[in-house]
Design a protein around this motif. Sequence first.
Motif, short mmCIF file in Angstrom:
data_model
loop_
_atom_site.label_atom_id
_atom_site.label_comp_id
_atom_site.label_asym_id
_atom_site.label_seq_id
_atom_site.Cartn_x
_atom_site.Cartn_y
_atom_site.Cartn_z
N LEU A 67 0.54 10.30 -4.20
CA LEU A 67 -0.56 10.82 -3.39
C LEU A 67 -0.07 11.81 -2.34
O LEU A 67 0.95 11.58 -1.68
CB LEU A 67 -1.29 9.67 -2.69
N ASP A 68 -0.79 12.90 -2.21
CA ASP A 68 -0.43 13.91 -1.21
C ASP A 68 -0.66 13.41 0.22
O ASP A 68 0.07 13.75 1.13
CB ASP A 68 -1.24 15.20 -1.42
N LEU A 69 -1.71 12.62 0.41
CA LEU A 69 -2.06 12.12 1.75
C LEU A 69 -1.79 10.62 1.85
O LEU A 69 -2.62 9.86 2.34
CB LEU A 69 -3.53 12.42 2.05
N ALA A 70 -0.63 10.21 1.40
CA ALA A 70 -0.29 8.79 1.44
C ALA A 70 -0.20 8.29 2.88
O ALA A 70 0.23 9.02 3.77
CB ALA A 70 1.05 8.57 0.74
N GLN A 71 -0.64 7.07 3.09
CA GLN A 71 -0.59 6.48 4.43
C GLN A 71 0.80 5.92 4.68
O GLN A 71 1.39 5.27 3.83
CB GLN A 71 -1.64 5.37 4.55
N SER A 72 1.31 6.14 5.88
CA SER A 72 2.62 5.60 6.23
C SER A 72 2.47 4.13 6.62
O SER A 72 1.39 3.67 6.97
CB SER A 72 3.23 6.38 7.40
N TYR A 73 3.58 3.41 6.58
CA TYR A 73 3.59 2.01 6.99
C TYR A 73 3.16 1.88 8.45
O TYR A 73 2.35 1.00 8.78
CB TYR A 73 4.99 1.42 6.78
N ASP A 74 3.65 2.75 9.30
CA ASP A 74 3.30 2.68 10.73
C ASP A 74 1.82 2.92 10.95
O ASP A 74 1.19 2.23 11.77
CB ASP A 74 4.12 3.70 11.53
N THR B 136 0.83 -1.21 0.00
CA THR B 136 0.00 0.00 0.00
C THR B 136 0.87 1.25 0.00
O THR B 136 0.61 2.20 -0.76
CB THR B 136 -0.95 0.00 1.21
N VAL B 137 1.89 1.26 0.84
CA VAL B 137 2.80 2.42 0.91
C VAL B 137 3.50 2.60 -0.44
O VAL B 137 3.61 3.73 -0.94
CB VAL B 137 3.82 2.24 2.06
N ALA B 138 3.96 1.51 -1.04
CA ALA B 138 4.64 1.59 -2.33
C ALA B 138 3.71 2.11 -3.42
O ALA B 138 4.10 2.95 -4.25
CB ALA B 138 5.21 0.24 -2.72
N THR B 139 2.46 1.64 -3.41
CA THR B 139 1.48 2.09 -4.41
C THR B 139 1.16 3.57 -4.23
O THR B 139 1.11 4.32 -5.20
CB THR B 139 0.18 1.25 -4.30
N ASP B 140 0.95 3.98 -2.97
CA ASP B 140 0.67 5.39 -2.70
C ASP B 140 1.83 6.27 -3.17
O ASP B 140 1.62 7.33 -3.76
CB ASP B 140 0.44 5.62 -1.20
N LYS B 141 3.05 5.82 -2.92
CA LYS B 141 4.24 6.59 -3.32
C LYS B 141 4.32 6.66 -4.84
O LYS B 141 4.58 7.73 -5.41
CB LYS B 141 5.50 5.94 -2.75
#
Length: 123
Positions: free
Chosen positions: A44-51, A35-40
């Motif tokens: 995306l401006d509001l990408a979710q972090s792994y944590d 998910t983090v890799a896809t967001d990056k």
Amino acid sequence: MKIALLSLAMLGGQLVTPVSDRVPKLNVEATCKATVATDKAMGLDLAQSYDDCMRDEDAAQQQLASVWLANSDQIRNQCVGEATAGGSDSYVDLLTCMQMTDLAKSLAPATALRGASKNRNKK
């Protein structure tokens, strides 16, 4: 012939995995990383972090412990299937499925609607 039947039996065993009385162990770490890799990659401006992703998954797993046994084997199997579809495991998806099932069970039965049905005057 025996080999074909054995292969078929083994294949069938993989398609239907019985769910136990305990919340299954899901590989949410891989899902969060993807998910983090896809967001990056999407920028995306509001990408979710792994944590943050892992915190959400952990919270959902804890909530599942309290509702897991309140649902039938059939519902648990269905929800696990949905939460692991495509190799993307998620406790959040599993919890959401269970909550939606609970909501659907609690709704009053639908009234007999006739509307423009072809069968409306057959009573």
